[in-house]
Design a protein around this motif. Structure first.
Motif, PDB file in Angstrom:
ATOM      1  N   LYS A 115      44.627  57.185 -16.418  1.00 21.57           N
ATOM      2  CA  LYS A 115      44.254  56.708 -17.755  1.00 21.57           C
ATOM      3  C   LYS A 115      45.145  55.559 -18.225  1.00 21.57           C
ATOM      4  O   LYS A 115      44.748  54.795 -19.112  1.00 21.57           O
ATOM      5  CB  LYS A 115      44.316  57.861 -18.754  1.00 21.57           C
ATOM      6  CG  LYS A 115      43.159  58.845 -18.598  1.00 21.57           C
ATOM      7  CD  LYS A 115      43.279  60.030 -19.556  1.00 21.57           C
ATOM      8  CE  LYS A 115      42.126  61.007 -19.334  1.00 21.57           C
ATOM      9  NZ  LYS A 115      42.231  62.196 -20.215  1.00 21.57           N
TER      10      LYS A 115
ATOM     11  N   SER B  82      43.834  51.621 -17.901  1.00 20.58           N
ATOM     12  CA  SER B  82      42.638  51.178 -18.634  1.00 20.58           C
ATOM     13  C   SER B  82      42.560  49.664 -18.780  1.00 20.58           C
ATOM     14  O   SER B  82      41.482  49.069 -18.621  1.00 20.58           O
ATOM     15  CB  SER B  82      42.602  51.827 -20.021  1.00 20.58           C
ATOM     16  OG  SER B  82      42.361  53.206 -19.909  1.00 20.58           O
TER      17      SER B  82
ATOM     18  N   GLN C 124      39.599  47.482 -17.358  1.00 21.58           N
ATOM     19  CA  GLN C 124      38.792  46.692 -18.300  1.00 21.58           C
ATOM     20  C   GLN C 124      38.672  45.250 -17.814  1.00 21.58           C
ATOM     21  O   GLN C 124      37.598  44.632 -17.891  1.00 21.58           O
ATOM     22  CB  GLN C 124      39.435  46.732 -19.680  1.00 21.58           C
ATOM     23  CG  GLN C 124      38.652  46.009 -20.760  1.00 21.58           C
ATOM     24  CD  GLN C 124      37.492  46.837 -21.265  1.00 21.58           C
ATOM     25  OE1 GLN C 124      37.666  47.964 -21.686  1.00 21.58           O
ATOM     26  NE2 GLN C 124      36.304  46.275 -21.208  1.00 21.58           N
TER      27      GLN C 124
ATOM     28  N   GLN D 278      34.202  54.385 -17.461  1.00 24.95           N
ATOM     29  CA  GLN D 278      33.412  55.394 -18.185  1.00 24.95           C
ATOM     30  C   GLN D 278      33.988  56.796 -17.971  1.00 24.95           C
ATOM     31  O   GLN D 278      34.029  57.606 -18.898  1.00 24.95           O
ATOM     32  CB  GLN D 278      31.949  55.341 -17.712  1.00 24.95           C
ATOM     33  CG  GLN D 278      30.979  56.159 -18.561  1.00 24.95           C
ATOM     34  CD  GLN D 278      30.869  57.607 -18.116  1.00 24.95           C
ATOM     35  OE1 GLN D 278      31.239  57.947 -16.993  1.00 24.95           O
ATOM     36  NE2 GLN D 278      30.347  58.467 -18.978  1.00 24.95           N
TER      37      GLN D 278
ATOM     38  N   ARG E  16      36.930  57.437 -20.147  1.00 20.86           N
ATOM     39  CA  ARG E  16      36.603  57.623 -21.572  1.00 20.86           C
ATOM     40  C   ARG E  16      35.537  58.697 -21.822  1.00 20.86           C
ATOM     41  O   ARG E  16      35.103  58.868 -22.959  1.00 20.86           O
ATOM     42  CB  ARG E  16      36.100  56.295 -22.149  1.00 20.86           C
ATOM     43  CG  ARG E  16      37.098  55.162 -22.047  1.00 20.86           C
ATOM     44  CD  ARG E  16      36.539  53.891 -22.670  1.00 20.86           C
ATOM     45  NE  ARG E  16      37.477  52.784 -22.607  1.00 20.86           N
ATOM     46  CZ  ARG E  16      37.245  51.583 -23.127  1.00 20.86           C
ATOM     47  NH1 ARG E  16      36.089  51.349 -23.739  1.00 20.86           N
ATOM     48  NH2 ARG E  16      38.157  50.622 -23.033  1.00 20.86           N
ATOM     49  N   GLN E  17      35.109  59.402 -20.789  1.00 15.98           N
ATOM     50  CA  GLN E  17      33.928  60.254 -20.932  1.00 15.98           C
ATOM     51  C   GLN E  17      34.077  61.372 -21.968  1.00 15.98           C
ATOM     52  O   GLN E  17      33.085  61.832 -22.530  1.00 15.98           O
ATOM     53  CB  GLN E  17      33.556  60.870 -19.578  1.00 15.98           C
ATOM     54  CG  GLN E  17      34.621  61.768 -18.988  1.00 15.98           C
ATOM     55  CD  GLN E  17      34.218  62.300 -17.634  1.00 15.98           C
ATOM     56  OE1 GLN E  17      33.053  62.237 -17.265  1.00 15.98           O
ATOM     57  NE2 GLN E  17      35.163  62.814 -16.878  1.00 15.98           N
TER      58      GLN E  17
ATOM     59  N   ASP F 193      35.577  61.021 -24.807  1.00 13.37           N
ATOM     60  CA  ASP F 193      35.656  60.389 -26.125  1.00 13.37           C
ATOM     61  C   ASP F 193      34.326  59.706 -26.397  1.00 13.37           C
ATOM     62  O   ASP F 193      34.056  58.611 -25.919  1.00 13.37           O
ATOM     63  CB  ASP F 193      36.805  59.375 -26.153  1.00 13.37           C
ATOM     64  CG  ASP F 193      37.040  58.792 -27.546  1.00 13.37           C
ATOM     65  OD1 ASP F 193      36.133  58.899 -28.393  1.00 13.37           O
ATOM     66  OD2 ASP F 193      38.128  58.221 -27.767  1.00 13.37           O
TER      67      ASP F 193
ATOM     68  N   ALA G  70      34.437  56.236 -27.883  1.00 13.34           N
ATOM     69  CA  ALA G  70      34.908  55.209 -26.945  1.00 13.34           C
ATOM     70  C   ALA G  70      33.793  54.800 -25.985  1.00 13.34           C
ATOM     71  O   ALA G  70      33.647  53.608 -25.662  1.00 13.34           O
ATOM     72  CB  ALA G  70      36.108  55.729 -26.163  1.00 13.34           C
ATOM     73  N   VAL G  71      32.999  55.762 -25.524  1.00  8.73           N
ATOM     74  CA  VAL G  71      31.876  55.443 -24.643  1.00  8.73           C
ATOM     75  C   VAL G  71      30.846  54.597 -25.384  1.00  8.73           C
ATOM     76  O   VAL G  71      30.297  53.624 -24.834  1.00  8.73           O
ATOM     77  CB  VAL G  71      31.231  56.738 -24.104  1.00  8.73           C
ATOM     78  CG1 VAL G  71      29.962  56.418 -23.310  1.00  8.73           C
ATOM     79  CG2 VAL G  71      32.206  57.503 -23.218  1.00  8.73           C
TER      80      VAL G  71
ATOM     81  N   LEU H  16      32.115  51.117 -25.588  1.00 11.29           N
ATOM     82  CA  LEU H  16      32.016  50.474 -24.276  1.00 11.29           C
ATOM     83  C   LEU H  16      30.591  49.973 -24.034  1.00 11.29           C
ATOM     84  O   LEU H  16      30.388  48.824 -23.607  1.00 11.29           O
ATOM     85  CB  LEU H  16      32.412  51.477 -23.184  1.00 11.29           C
ATOM     86  CG  LEU H  16      32.218  51.030 -21.737  1.00 11.29           C
ATOM     87  CD1 LEU H  16      33.147  49.858 -21.414  1.00 11.29           C
ATOM     88  CD2 LEU H  16      32.471  52.185 -20.781  1.00 11.29           C
TER      89      LEU H  16
END
Length: 885
Positions: A176, A179, A183, A202, A205-206, A208, A211-212, A215
């Protein structure tokens, strides 16, 4: 011609030949010594590694010693300069999965390769290191992995990203932290790097949801160029749409414009992914479907088989919920009936059967007739199921469709295929009254040549139920009696039962049936003779065992509402005496396991809590156990025992669950306890139960547990009295109380003095479903009609918004605690309506049947129609009251 045959034969032999055939592990391990040669032969070493990989992938296992020896030998190959051999070394190291002690030997070599100028070395070294490393080493190479993610070489970047996807399962906190680099990789111009980067981002962040969503919002603006990555983005977008529609009552659908825009993409895979995503949206409207259907229709005429298959399979699913939207594609799908790919042709036919109109049925059936002989049974079953649905949709076409089913029933085919046809004909007969006469005759003609005993007996059973209700029952007698003469003993016995049913229902046939049954008295099979004797006496033979007309019909046509396993056990346990066997004493409930094992270990209960050996059912076990306890011996017959309810979390000091035993006037709680602390002995174990939230219950008896040693399950009981025959409900709080004594680990002896202690347990409830037995019926329609409308209660209820129709059906089934019948608990995907059939026995041994009709609107509001029939008016009202509350 002979030459062509010779070439074909040679080619077949070449196809079957494998260069690895006959190799043995021992011989290959001997060959692996070549890795130790001073002068390495790269080609020879690569061949040996290939053989080792072959053995590993074929399922051969190496002992610890063998794997270690091979691993150490392989590490010497890092000195070779051959690029091909180095890649083989990477593969064998990954497959051998060395232990932590051995990893250190290759770590330095792999880290050196990870910083090499040769990109192939770098990429493979990253993959191997991340596969075999632990968390400690990962922190040391994290800096290199971050750099690799944004490396200019796409092979290296992809290797690091894929490794991150795997490491996320074992070291999520480290991954994590990458990121920002991931990105940046999402913006890469390399298609594969962008694809892998998006997948990793993905997954990071899955958990959250916001956050998804952010994205997806940022990427749908056009920064994704890779077709593979765009397909992923479409899937993530669909996920966001589903989650937002669950939390929003408005009709707005975010991101739909993006999905529709993807239908105009230059890549076919992106177009298809977008079309499929649109068709799978919950509550999708015809307007939203139209552009997706249009592009799928274009794919139907593609020269690529994979596109035709994908399009027709998607349209087949859409036809289940929106058949009218697919009708525009019917002409294109008709051209696919002759497609060389049989999978495409089968899907085209089944889709046409779902979407076709009544006027085109005859033409469609002619096309299918020529098609059926070219496909395998598994595809034929799909077609048969679709024809059954079409017949129920257009009942006036039953003659054409029934004739087709009859013709294919007489053709070659396996059991599952023939069973599907028979089931379809039976369904049509039940749902379309005009089809009964011709359908039964088709089934009679089939059993004359049927090679499957099971199907013959099932048809005879169905014939005995429906045949007597036809206008001319006598025409079926010849077919039935021929089975008595020509078939095996199992079918002969079934035919005797069917004859008896005709004799009981049709008075004009009774004399003829008597004659035929008397002939069966001379059969060479005991079962056939016994059945003939029983039925002759039952329906009026010599007058010795003649019952009333109602009793005869109940005996012959009534559903056996007893689990066969329980009946078999009771008969085996019955000891011959002057008292005849009483079928009412057989328990109506079946459980797979009477006592819950402790949660922390796999050890089974012993002593009092252990299930007895042999086939005794769980209910019988509980019944005998409770009757053997003096405090509960006067409670009468046990009605039902629940599944164990856990009262403690996993891995706690004490594991406790409770089983609820329901009697007519009492409820007994059996607490199954396990002590998981080796240094403790528990004595005088009891449960203090607070029933302040269960007003109708009054505690009347307890049975404490004298001793609870480590790892030996034991039981303590608390009994409550309740109003007779009333389904009282309530919540119970529980505290485990005991005397704890310390145990000397060396001697295993406990101290004499102990300390009183308590342990708080979870609450549990007695609910209405605890007073309902799950008892199935073999034929729901007949059982429903036999109960009659006298005590039928029907009402409609709004269940409010639900996640899906499947969730609503499951909730009501669990609420009522009844047995789903005929597979009606299964809800088709995207279905807008559903009917569920339930059966059970209510406390007091009252039969209950329920029909549930569900419907869902575009706002996911679920409405339900509940129809209840039972043997008691109060029970029917109680079921409705339960749902209403």
């Amino acid at each position: 011609m002979a030459q062509y045959v010779k070439k074909d034969d040679d080619r077949d032999e070449e196809a079957e030949y494998s260069p690895f055939s006959g190799i043995e592990k021992g011989a290959v391990l001997q060959e692996a010594r070549v890795f130790n040669d001073p002068q390495l032969d790269s080609r020879r070493c690569s061949q040996v590694i290939t053989k080792l990989l072959y053995l590993l992938n074929q399922g051969d296992t190496f002992t610890k010693t063998e794997a270690t020896e091979v691993f150490f030998s392989v590490t010497k190959l890092f000195q070779a300069r051959d690029v091909g051999l180095r890649r083989m070394v990477y593969l064998i190291i990954k497959e051998l999965s060395p232990s932590a002690d051995e990893v250190i030997i290759v770590t330095s070599s792999l880290m050196k390769d990870m910083n090499s100028k040769t990109d192939v070395y770098r990429a493979n070294a990253i993959r191997v290191l991340c596969r075999i490393t632990d968390g400690t080493l990962l922190t040391q190479i994290e800096r290199y992995l971050k750099q690799a993610i944004v490396d200019k070489n796409p092979v290296v970047a992809s290797a690091a990203l894929v490794s991150g996807i795997h490491l996320l399962q074992t070291n999520p906190e480290i991954v994590k932290r990458w990121s920002n680099e991931v990105q940046e990789a999402v913006q890469s111009r390399a298609a594969l790097v962008q694809f892998h980067a998006l997948a990793l981002l993905q997954q990071i962040r899955q958990n959250d949801r916001l956050a998804v969503s952010k994205l997806v919002t940022s990427l749908t603006k056009g920064t994704v160029r890779s077709p593979l990555a765009q397909c992923l983005l479409i899937r993530y977008t669909s996920q966001v749409i589903r989650e937002s529609s669950m939390n929003s009552q408005t009709g707005d659908r975010p991101f739909y414009d993006y999905l529709e825009g993807c239908l105009r993409h230059k890549s076919e895979m992106v177009i298809f992914e977008a079309a499929r995503a649109i068709t799978e949206l919950s509550g999708v409207t015809s307007r939203e479907l139209t552009p997706a259907i249009t592009v799928l229709q274009l794919f139907l005429s593609s020269s690529k088989p994979v596109l035709r298959f994908a399009a027709v399979r998607t349209l087949n699913k859409v036809a289940m919920t929106h058949p009218m939207a697919v009708t525009t594609c019917n002409i294109d799908m008709e051209s696919l009936i002759s497609d060389q790919n049989r999978s495409i042709a089968t899907l085209a036919i089944t889709t046409l059967l779902k979407t076709g109109n009544e006027s085109g049925v005859d033409r469609l059936m002619k096309q299918i007739t020529n098609f059926m002989s070219d496909i395998a049974d598994e595809f034929k079953i799909v077609v048969v199921d679709a024809i059954r649905s079409l017949c129920l949709k257009f009942p006036l076409k039953f003659r054409t469709l029934m004739g087709f089913l009859s013709n294919i029933l007489r053709e070659e085919g396996g059991f599952e295929y023939k069973k599907a046809i028979v089931d379809s004909i039976v369904t049509i007969i039940r749902e379309i009254p005009d089809a009964k006469e011709s359908g039964l005759l088709h089934l009679c003609e089939f059993i004359e040549d049927c090679e499957f005993t099971y199907l013959s007996t099932q048809i005879l059973h169905f014939l005995g139920i429906e045949g007597p209700k036809t206008s001319d029952p006598s025409k079926y007698i010849r077919y039935i009696y021929n089975r008595v003469i020509l078939e095996n003993a199992t079918v002969r016995a079934s035919a005797v039962s069917t004859l008896a049913k005709f004799g009981a229902m049709v008075d004009s046939l009774k004399p003829r049936i008597f004659v035929l049954l008397r002939r069966c008295l001379y059969d060479n099979d005991d079962e056939v003779r016994d059945r003939a004797t029983l039925y002759l006496n039952t329906i009026g033979g010599d007058g010795s065992v003649v019952e009333t007309d109602k009793d005869v019909k109940e005996f012959l046509f009534g559903a056996l509402d007893l689990p066969l396993a329980n009946l078999e056990t009771s008969l085996k346990n019955y000891e011959p005496s002057e008292e005849p066997f009483d079928i009412r004493s057989v328990s109506r409930e079946v459980k797979s396991q009477p006592f819950a094992e402790k949660k922390a270990a796999a050890k089974k209960p012993t002593g009092l809590g252990a299930p007895p050996a042999g086939p005794t059912s769980a209910v019988d076990t509980y019944d005998k156990l409770l009757l053997s306890i003096p405090e509960f011996s006067t409670f009468g017959q046990l009605f039902k025992s629940s599944a164990p309810v856990e009262l403690t979390e996993a891995e706690t000091e004490y594991a406790v669950n409770v089983v609820k035993h329901i009697f007519d006037r009492h409820v007994v709680f059996q607490y199954n306890c396990t002590n998981t602390i080796p240094e403790q002995l528990l004595e005088d174990v009891t449960i203090l139960v607070d029933a302040s939230e269960a007003e109708e219950f009054e505690e009347v008896a307890t049975k404490p547990l004298k001793s609870l040693p480590y790892d030996t399950p034991g039981q303590t009981y608390v009994a409550f009295e309740k109003p007779e025959g009333v389904p009282a409900v309530g919540k119970f709080s529980n505290v485990l109380r005991f005397m704890v004594k310390e145990v000397d680990p060396s001697t295993g002896e406990a101290e004499e003095d102990g300390v009183e202690d308590e342990y708080q347990l979870e609450e549990f409830e007695v609910v209405a479903a605890d007073y309902m037995l799950k008892v199935g019926v073999s034929n729901f329609r007949n059982a429903w009609e036999s109960l009659g409308p006298d005590f039928e209660r029907v009402d409609e209820y709004g269940l409010g918004p639900r996640e899906s129709l499947k969730e609503a059906v499951s909730t009501v089934i669990n609420l009522l605690g009844m047995q789903p019948c005929e597979g009606t608990e299964v809800v088709a995907a995207n279905s807008r309506s559903h009917t569920c059939l339930l059966s059970g026995v209510y406390i007091g041994n009252v039969k209950v049947l329920v029909r549930l009709s569900f419907g869902v609107d575009s706002a996911k509001e679920v409405a339900m129609k509940l129809a209840v029939r039972s043997e008691d008016e109060g029970v029917s009202d109680a079921i409705h009251e339960l749902v209403a509350n």
